[in-house]
Design a protein around this motif. Structure first.
Motif, PDB file in Angstrom:
ATOM      1  N   ILE A   5     -33.753   8.425  19.102  1.00  0.00           N
ATOM      2  CA  ILE A   5     -33.487   7.184  17.377  1.00  0.00           C
ATOM      3  C   ILE A   5     -34.666   8.109  16.783  1.00  0.00           C
ATOM      4  O   ILE A   5     -35.257   8.795  17.055  1.00  0.00           O
ATOM      5  CB  ILE A   5     -34.030   5.664  16.966  1.00  0.00           C
ATOM      6  N   ILE A   6     -33.993   8.583  15.403  1.00  0.00           N
ATOM      7  CA  ILE A   6     -34.819   9.967  14.618  1.00  0.00           C
ATOM      8  C   ILE A   6     -35.732   8.790  13.065  1.00  0.00           C
ATOM      9  O   ILE A   6     -34.308   8.260  12.298  1.00  0.00           O
ATOM     10  CB  ILE A   6     -34.165  10.756  14.274  1.00  0.00           C
ATOM     11  N   ILE A   7     -36.955   8.272  13.269  1.00  0.00           N
ATOM     12  CA  ILE A   7     -37.116   7.858  11.834  1.00  0.00           C
ATOM     13  C   ILE A   7     -37.457   8.885  11.087  1.00  0.00           C
ATOM     14  O   ILE A   7     -38.248   9.357  11.015  1.00  0.00           O
ATOM     15  CB  ILE A   7     -37.983   7.181  11.703  1.00  0.00           C
ATOM     16  N   GLY A   8     -36.612   9.243   9.403  1.00  0.00           N
ATOM     17  CA  GLY A   8     -36.552  10.099   8.572  1.00  0.00           C
ATOM     18  C   GLY A   8     -35.847  11.324   8.474  1.00  0.00           C
ATOM     19  O   GLY A   8     -35.116  11.684   9.028  1.00  0.00           O
ATOM     20  N   SER A   9     -35.614  11.631   6.783  1.00  0.00           N
ATOM     21  CA  SER A   9     -34.348  12.364   6.498  1.00  0.00           C
ATOM     22  C   SER A   9     -34.643  13.073   5.746  1.00  0.00           C
ATOM     23  O   SER A   9     -33.710  13.405   5.100  1.00  0.00           O
ATOM     24  CB  SER A   9     -33.487  11.153   6.037  1.00  0.00           C
ATOM     25  N   THR A 110     -41.327  11.164   9.389  1.00  0.00           N
ATOM     26  CA  THR A 110     -41.236  10.362   8.255  1.00  0.00           C
ATOM     27  C   THR A 110     -41.800  10.650   7.079  1.00  0.00           C
ATOM     28  O   THR A 110     -42.058  10.140   5.573  1.00  0.00           O
ATOM     29  CB  THR A 110     -42.600   8.477   8.727  1.00  0.00           C
ATOM     30  N   GLY A 111     -42.373  11.997   7.188  1.00  0.00           N
ATOM     31  CA  GLY A 111     -42.815  12.594   5.624  1.00  0.00           C
ATOM     32  C   GLY A 111     -44.025  12.523   4.886  1.00  0.00           C
ATOM     33  O   GLY A 111     -45.137  11.524   6.063  1.00  0.00           O
ATOM     34  N   ARG A 241     -47.124   9.830   6.039  1.00  0.00           N
ATOM     35  CA  ARG A 241     -47.022   7.854   6.555  1.00  0.00           C
ATOM     36  C   ARG A 241     -46.431   7.933   7.108  1.00  0.00           C
ATOM     37  O   ARG A 241     -45.642   7.848   8.495  1.00  0.00           O
ATOM     38  CB  ARG A 241     -45.182   8.184   5.567  1.00  0.00           C
ATOM     39  N   VAL A 242     -47.754   7.196   8.257  1.00  0.00           N
ATOM     40  CA  VAL A 242     -47.866   6.407   9.310  1.00  0.00           C
ATOM     41  C   VAL A 242     -48.004   5.304   9.151  1.00  0.00           C
ATOM     42  O   VAL A 242     -48.607   4.331  10.347  1.00  0.00           O
ATOM     43  CB  VAL A 242     -50.077   7.511   9.937  1.00  0.00           C
TER      44      VAL A 242
END
Length: 308
Positions: A5-9, A110-111, A241-242
């Motif tokens: 799963i990848i979180i962030g686009s 998440t940038g 964004r942590v």
């Protein structure tokens, strides 16, 4: 059970998805329900991404990255991650619709988020003259006088872009020299619509229902002056964004997710991080994309080791 799963686009997330999908891992990429695409969705002309000699608009570049990722089998979920459970062999990702997604590995891409001035009227006047996105809102300031706060590349890009619409653009900076790259500085200096106000910070934002001016305070002697404007664009940096990983992953002194050397490996096996969320220094689309590549390859090797 998903492989990954990848979180962030943003560039990191979609590049990781491209590599993971081409490796046959059928990644699931969770994009924001409100702001998919990352910071490039708020960027105008991207001139330094390899392969586009004439430049490309930020949103178009992200659309192409997403199309490429989906072409190879990436599933994109438009929702917000609300919680993560990273310990153990199975990682659990909860989203706003109440779903819990399980995977053997996770990549955080998440940038970062826009940094704010922290003034009382900043939020109140958001959308009423205060903005963090020139691309989104510049059109509404035709023939108006506006101010851009900041001294880095983003501030120079915002100011230069806004001269397409505004009659006058002030750049307010805390110091007497800019942090921006030389080419971005020169573009701003050469633009006759841009005027610099040095050694100044915003003490207050004026206006009842719309921005009407700023109170500027000298960073040298503390004196104040009023600056009549009709729009305020804040470009003073970003914060990683942590929030999802507090108490679970180690963070650096800069507030980014800590990784091992040049890898994407965090302190938890099967959990990787890429892009601006691990990079406090360079923060470019191309370095984020490269970081996404590293994360996908690290995850692929981790998954292969599980099966051996």
């Amino acid at each position: 059970m998903h492989q990954i799963i990848i979180i962030g686009s943003g560039p990191a997330g979609f590049t990781a998805a491209i590599y993971a999908a081409r490796a046959g891992l059928e990644p699931v990429l969770i994009a924001s329900s409100v702001e998919p695409g990352g910071e490039l969705m708020n960027t105008t002309e991207v001139e330094n991404f390899p392969g586009f000699p004439e430049g490309i608009q930020g949103p178009e570049l992200m659309e192409k990255m997403q199309a490429q990722a989906e072409r190879f089998g990436t599933k994109v979920v438009y929702d917000d991650v609300t919680a993560v459970e990273l310990a153990g062999d199975v990682k659990r990702i909860s989203t706003g619709d109440g779903s819990v997604h399980e995977a053997k590995s996770v990549i955080f891409a998440t940038g970062s988020a826009y940094r704010k001035l922290g003034l009382a009227d900043e939020e109140r006047l958001s959308g009423h003259g205060v903005s963090w996105c020139a691309t989104c809102d510049g059109f509404f300031f035709r023939e108006k006088t506006i101010a851009v706060i900041g001294g880095g590349d983003s501030a120079m890009e915002e100011a230069t872009f806004l001269t397409r619409f505004a009659s006058k653009v002030y750049v307010v900076h805390r110091r007497e020299e800019l942090k921006a790259s030389k080419i971005m500085q020169q573009r701003a200096f050469d633009n006759e619509k841009i005027e610099f106000i040095w050694n100044s910070e915003v003490a207050a934002i004026q206006g009842e229902t719309e921005v009407t001016g700023l109170t500027l305070r000298s960073t040298v002697d503390g004196t104040e002056q009023e600056l009549p404007i009709e729009g305020l664009f804040i470009a003073i940096g970003n914060d990683p964004r942590v929030h999802l990983v507090h108490g679970q992953l180690e963070l650096t002194e800069d507030g980014t997710i800590a990784v091992e050397g040049r890898s994407s490996k965090t302190g938890i096996p099967g959990v990787f991080a890429a892009g601006d969320v691990i990079d406090p220094s360079y923060r470019q689309a191309i370095t984020a994309a490269a970081s996404g590549t590293v994360a996908a390859l690290d995850a692929e090797h981790y998954l292969a080791a599980l099966e051996s």
